[in-house]
Design a protein around this motif. Structure first.
Motif, mmCIF file in Angstrom:
data_model
loop_
_atom_site.group_PDB
_atom_site.id
_atom_site.type_symbol
_atom_site.label_atom_id
_atom_site.label_comp_id
_atom_site.label_asym_id
_atom_site.label_seq_id
_atom_site.Cartn_x
_atom_site.Cartn_y
_atom_site.Cartn_z
ATOM 1 N N THR A 173 0.807 -1.219 0.000
ATOM 2 C CA THR A 173 0.000 0.000 0.000
ATOM 3 C C THR A 173 0.845 1.276 0.000
ATOM 4 O O THR A 173 0.316 2.359 -0.220
ATOM 5 C CB THR A 173 -0.922 0.048 1.228
ATOM 6 N N ASN A 176 0.622 3.427 -3.259
ATOM 7 C CA ASN A 176 -0.645 3.470 -3.978
ATOM 8 C C ASN A 176 -0.907 4.843 -4.590
ATOM 9 O O ASN A 176 -1.619 4.943 -5.583
ATOM 10 C CB ASN A 176 -1.791 3.065 -3.054
ATOM 11 N N PRO A 445 -7.521 1.590 -1.238
ATOM 12 C CA PRO A 445 -6.476 1.792 -2.241
ATOM 13 C C PRO A 445 -7.059 1.873 -3.642
ATOM 14 O O PRO A 445 -8.075 1.234 -3.954
ATOM 15 C CB PRO A 445 -5.589 0.556 -2.081
#
Length: 615
Positions: A173, A176, A445
């Motif tokens: 993540t 992202n 995300p």
């Protein structure tokens, strides 16, 4: 290899500011380098190089600095270094026209005094990093955040979203948002993009992207031959530009294919460097040996035991300007030092091969989703059975029920190609964050879907938003700190475009990944390497690093005043995780440990201490 930086503004061109930029560019380098700078109009640009490549060009109208390598020089105007070639293209076609005509790994900046415009561009896959700031009408850029942090109007204030994700989420993540950096005042130019910044306006536009294309109408043998030609050519073009090349070598197919292709190009065996471990969990020494006789001139084994982790992480943060995503990069940092000591100037590796060839275990459910979407139930049943046969694991089980659960969790069956985030993985350590500070449950995300294929969208996501960006950044900074240029031939435009055009069944076949690459490497790789199904995975035995003495160091850190006052973590929950990790490792029980979370925690705290944030 090089770094670039620059600044535009009437009130910012003092000698002290330029000196600060120069010191920031060279900070952390373990080898000597040289800088060149040019003033034009209201600004100045700077190029710091560790090789004889100049990488800069200036005339009365504009100045250019370029970091990286243009690999299609043979099809471009002759003469001069890469910056001069770019200057000729700019004169003929403008900035965007010049960028679209070059291939390679590059970050380039052009300051046009005639229009008071700063232009920036980054290569198609972001192999070379590039950051900028347009705060207060001042325009500045740099290859690394430290150059911008040297400017008095840019603070070390962290990006709060980045801190939350690094603290309690999964490393996938962290990137992202490809236009952001770990610092609130600093933006990142995404891969394949151009920035045009005037005194009044800054705009980012995309000059290249992957998109759905017709799948090639050719036989499997013809596709394999095309793949082989593209990969060998990608290696050749970079090998010809490389200074004193060396190669990383694991037991996997990707680094082996790059090395074997270089041997084919050069008709000479090459030097190979491998991280080797006393702990057998991630050591691939046995698998590597099948490559030695045919491709390796000298095998440099870089032994990684149980390092003094905290001081090493502090060194890495100083080089990276940010916390480092995964423990693998500690091994890479040590390896780069050995490459430098050995007198080599460049390092080739196989990064990108897993994304192009569906080489990770987690790609199987997306492949299954594509088969299901096409109504190919017979093949779906067969592939799930083969997946379970070849890849079952005592912790990560492979059964038809597990496959079905993964499909339910990871794909939207109603929208062809739409992948869903793995929220279980994303939120596994959310409870370790202090309540009321960060709410990861609300985080969504961005999931790109330029293709109708689930597998293609998943691998696209990994290249541009998940696995690749943090790896590319760490590799670039750690290698550059030791005066080494990094080359990743799998991130070649023609090769990537080709592999995003072929059917998913050319990537996974009969439960085995990288099908087309295996065919392409016939008679280039040793058969033992080419046909090996087992995949260890590029990782490091960090579970041991945070046990024993490592556990004591961790507990000292989380009980420190600065850690507690920072208010990011629930300290009691963190202590419980540390103790559970120690129990798993010391007992040898078959269970998933917490080394990834603990690595992130230590990196985040030491990074924030280095910036003197919150304590």
């Amino acid at each position: 290899m090089a770094r670039i930086a620059g600044i535009v503004g009437d009130d910012v061109l003092g000698a002290s500011t330029l000196k600060a930029l120069e010191e920031a560019l060279s900070f952390g380098a373990r080898v000597a380098g040289a800088s060149t700078s040019a003033r034009v109009g209201r600004g100045a640009v700077m190029h710091w190089s560790w090789t004889s490549k100049k990488g800069s060009f200036a005339n009365d109208r504009y100045a250019i600095v370029l970091d990286g390598t243009i690999v299609n020089r043979s099809s471009l105007p002759d003469g001069g270094d890469d910056a001069e070639v770019f200057a000729r293209l700019f004169d003929a076609h403008g900035f965007e026209g010049a960028v679209t005509r070059i291939d390679g790994d590059f970050a380039v900046a052009l300051l046009d005094a005639s229009t008071d415009t700063l232009w920036l561009a980054r290569d198609r896959f972001g192999v070379k990093p590039l950051y900028y700031s347009t705060r207060g009408g001042r325009r500045a850029f740099g290859s690394r955040p430290r150059a911008l942090l040297a400017l008095p109007w840019i603070s070390t204030k962290p990006n709060a979203q980045f801190v939350a994700l690094f603290a309690g989420s999964h490393y996938r993540t962290f990137d992202n948002a490809p236009d952001e950096s770990p610092y609130a005042d600093i933006a990142q130019l995404p891969a394949g993009c151009i920035l045009r910044a005037t005194q009044d306006q800054a705009t980012v536009s995309r000059y290249w992207s992957l998109a759905e294309t017709p799948e090639p109408k050719a036989s499997e043998a013809e596709l394999a031959e095309r793949y082989r030609d593209l990969l060998v050519d990608a290696v050749r073009r970079r090998f010809e530009a490389a200074d004193r090349p060396s190669f990383t070598l694991s037991g996997g197919l990707d680094s082996s294919s790059v090395l074997a292709s270089a041997v084919r190009v050069s008709a000479q065996k090459q030097h190979a460097f491998s991280s080797v471990y006393d702990d057998a969990t991630y050591d691939e020494s046995v698998e590597i040996r099948s490559m030695l006789e045919s491709t390796v001139k000298e095998w440099h084994q870089v032994r990684i035991g149980v390092p003094d982790v905290f001081p090493m992480i502090e060194q890495m943060i100083a080089v990276n300007d940010e916390p480092v995503a995964t423990a693998t990069w500690l091994s890479h940092f040590v390896l780069c030092g050995e490459v430098n000591t050995g007198g080599f100037g460049s390092l080739f590796g196989g990064l990108g091969g897993d994304e192009l060839n569906a080489g990770e275990y987690e790609y199987f459910p997306l492949f299954f989703a594509d088969l299901r979407a096409k109504g190919d139930s017979a093949r779906l049943t067969h592939e799930i059975a083969k997946w379970a046969e070849y890849h079952d694991h005592p912790i990560y089980k492979k059964t038809p029920d597990v496959a079905r659960a993964a499909l339910d969790r990871l794909v939207d069956p109603n929208v062809p190609g739409r992948c869903l985030p793995d929220r279980g993985r994303l939120l596994r350590y959310a409870s370790a964050l202090r309540k009321g500070t960060f709410d990861l449950d609300q985080y969504e995300p961005v999931m790109d879907e330029p293709f109708h294929s689930y597998l293609k969208n998943r691998t696209f996501q990994d290249i541009f938003r998940e696995t690749a960006p943090c790896c590319i950044r760490a590799a670039d900074r750690q290698a550059t700190a030791y005066g080494i240029e990094i080359f990743w031939p799998f991130f070649d435009r023609a090769l990537v475009e080709f592999m995003f055009s072929v059917y998913e069944t050319y990537k996974i076949r009969d439960g085995v990944t990288k099908h087309l690459l295996r065919l392409a490497m016939r008679d280039i790789l040793p058969e033992e390497t080419r046909t090996r199904v087992k995949k260890t995975g590029w990782n490091a035995p960090a579970h041991l690093w945070f046990s024993g003495r490592g556990q004591r160091d961790l507990l000292d850190l989380v009980h420190s005043q600065s850690f507690r006052e920072r208010g990011i973590y629930d300290v009691d929950r963190v202590v419980a995780i540390i103790n559970e990790h120690e129990k798993i490792v010391s007992s040898g029980q078959v269970a998933e440990n917490h080394m990834m979370f603990l690595w992130q925690l230590v990196n985040l705290e030491l990074w924030m201490r280095s910036m003197n944030v919150g304590g």
